[in-house]
Design an enzyme around this catalytic site. Structure first.
Site, PDB file in Angstrom:
ATOM      1  N   SER A 160       6.551   7.386  -4.092  1.00 38.71           N
ATOM      2  CA  SER A 160       6.001   8.532  -3.359  1.00 38.71           C
ATOM      3  C   SER A 160       6.901   8.829  -2.165  1.00 38.71           C
ATOM      4  O   SER A 160       7.520   7.911  -1.609  1.00 38.71           O
ATOM      5  CB  SER A 160       4.595   8.210  -2.852  1.00 38.71           C
ATOM      6  OG  SER A 160       4.175   9.190  -1.931  1.00 38.71           O
ATOM      7  N   TYR A 180      -0.654   2.238   1.483  1.00 38.02           N
ATOM      8  CA  TYR A 180      -0.142   3.019   0.353  1.00 38.02           C
ATOM      9  C   TYR A 180       1.380   3.187   0.486  1.00 38.02           C
ATOM     10  O   TYR A 180       2.115   2.999  -0.486  1.00 38.02           O
ATOM     11  CB  TYR A 180      -0.845   4.382   0.309  1.00 38.02           C
ATOM     12  CG  TYR A 180      -0.377   5.319  -0.785  1.00 38.02           C
ATOM     13  CD1 TYR A 180      -0.741   5.115  -2.112  1.00 38.02           C
ATOM     14  CD2 TYR A 180       0.426   6.416  -0.488  1.00 38.02           C
ATOM     15  CE1 TYR A 180      -0.317   5.979  -3.111  1.00 38.02           C
ATOM     16  CE2 TYR A 180       0.853   7.291  -1.476  1.00 38.02           C
ATOM     17  CZ  TYR A 180       0.482   7.063  -2.788  1.00 38.02           C
ATOM     18  OH  TYR A 180       0.902   7.923  -3.773  1.00 38.02           O
ATOM     19  N   LYS A 204       4.155   1.777  -2.174  1.00 38.51           N
ATOM     20  CA  LYS A 204       5.135   2.651  -2.837  1.00 38.51           C
ATOM     21  C   LYS A 204       6.567   2.302  -2.436  1.00 38.51           C
ATOM     22  O   LYS A 204       7.500   2.501  -3.212  1.00 38.51           O
ATOM     23  CB  LYS A 204       4.807   4.113  -2.529  1.00 38.51           C
ATOM     24  CG  LYS A 204       3.495   4.585  -3.168  1.00 38.51           C
ATOM     25  CD  LYS A 204       3.503   4.390  -4.680  1.00 38.51           C
ATOM     26  CE  LYS A 204       2.352   5.103  -5.371  1.00 38.51           C
ATOM     27  NZ  LYS A 204       2.351   4.874  -6.824  1.00 38.51           N
TER      28      LYS A 204
END
Ligand SMILES: NC(=O)c1ccc[n+]([C@@H]2O[C@H](COP(=O)([O-])OP(=O)(O)OC[C@H]3O[C@@H](n4cnc5c(N)ncnc54)[C@H](O)[C@@H]3O)[C@@H](O)[C@H]2O)c1
Length: 249
Positions: A140, A155, A159
């Protein structure tokens, strides 16, 4: 047909408006036999049936080693080979640093990072034996710019971990002609982002995107097709940005 005769497993591909499903449909249209893997068996089967005949829907939690191994074993039993693995399954939580509890950390890192490792570990021996394979890992823009749009810091960490894992696997598996690359999508219009973005916030984000729109699942699917196919035969260890110019570096 860029994937004629290839067998491609895509994780997290049952979600109707998701990146995984768009990737599955794109691969099927290019001649691949596709395995849709997701948590819910009937959703995975329905998604596979929606692609036409000859595809397979499987239930597995990518963060569970036994289930990952079993899913790949089913693929080999059914199709006799595995050419492409797309590690797409992922979840996010919009938490601030001090609000992240141990269980939140485990959930988010387990799906994206542990799941990418476990599914790759299940697939690699078969690809090694075939002396060919392409593994595509879904990271991401959040990993590259330090989040700030949607997911929390855990998160971003998951990633970013995916990028490091993919690069190290690329270096290790190159001699066996197994390629490993990552995609770093920007803000893509799917169920993860769909209902959660207020109009005002959406406009502010779009102002920062040179191409002037959010991405579509198809934009990411096209990049996955490139990395899965022989069009990218001399690429390994790369990160392909699919972000409309949101982050240029
Ligand atoms: N949508 C975006 O803006 C965006 C941006 C950057 C990266 N991504 C990444 O792209 C990937 C796909 O995102 P999406 O927007 O299509 O999301 P989505 O929620 O539509 O799809 C994710 C799928 O993963 C499945 N899944 C969740 N946990 C799983 C597990 N443990 N095992 C197997 N399957 C599991 C879900 O059931 C769902 O079908 C994710 O890794 C996400 O982090 C999305």
């Amino acid at each position: 047909m860029l994937l004629q005769g290839k067998v491609a497993l895509i994780t997290g591909a049952a979600s109707a408006r998701g990146i995984g499903r768009a990737t599955a449909a794109t691969f099927a249209a290019q001649g691949a036999r596709v395995i849709i893997l997701d948590l819910d068996e009937s959703a995975a089967r329905d998604a596979a049936a929606s692609l036409g005949d000859g595809h397979l829907g499987l239930a597995a939690n990518v963060a569970d080693e036994g289930q990952a191994q079993q899913a790949v074993a089913r693929v080999i039993e059914h199709f006799g080979r595995l050419d492409v693995l797309v590690n797409n399954a992922g979840i996010t939580q919009p938490l601030k640093t001090l609000d992240i509890r141990g269980g939140d950390y485990d959930k988010v890192l387990d799906v994206s990072l542990r799941g990418t490792l476990l599914m790759s570990q299940a697939a690699i021996p078969h690809m090694r034996e075939q002396k060919s394979g392409s593994i595509v890992c879904m990271s991401s823009v959040s990993a590259q710019r330090g989040g700030g749009i949607f997911g929390g810091p855990h998160y971003s960490a998951a990633k970013a971990g995916v990028l490091g894992l993919a690069k190290a696997m690329a270096r290790e598996l190159g001699p066996d002609q197994v390629r490993v690359n990552s995609i770093a999508p920007g803000l893509i219009h799917t169920d993860i982002t769909g209902g959660l973005l207020q109009d005002e916030r959406r406009h502010a984000i779009i102002e920062g995107i040179p191409l002037g729109r959010l991405g579509s699942a198809q934009d990411v699917a096209n990049a996955a097709l490139f990395l899965a196919s022989d069009l990218s035969s001399y690429l390994t260890g790369i990160t392909l940005d699919v972000n409309g110019g949101m982050l240029i570096h």
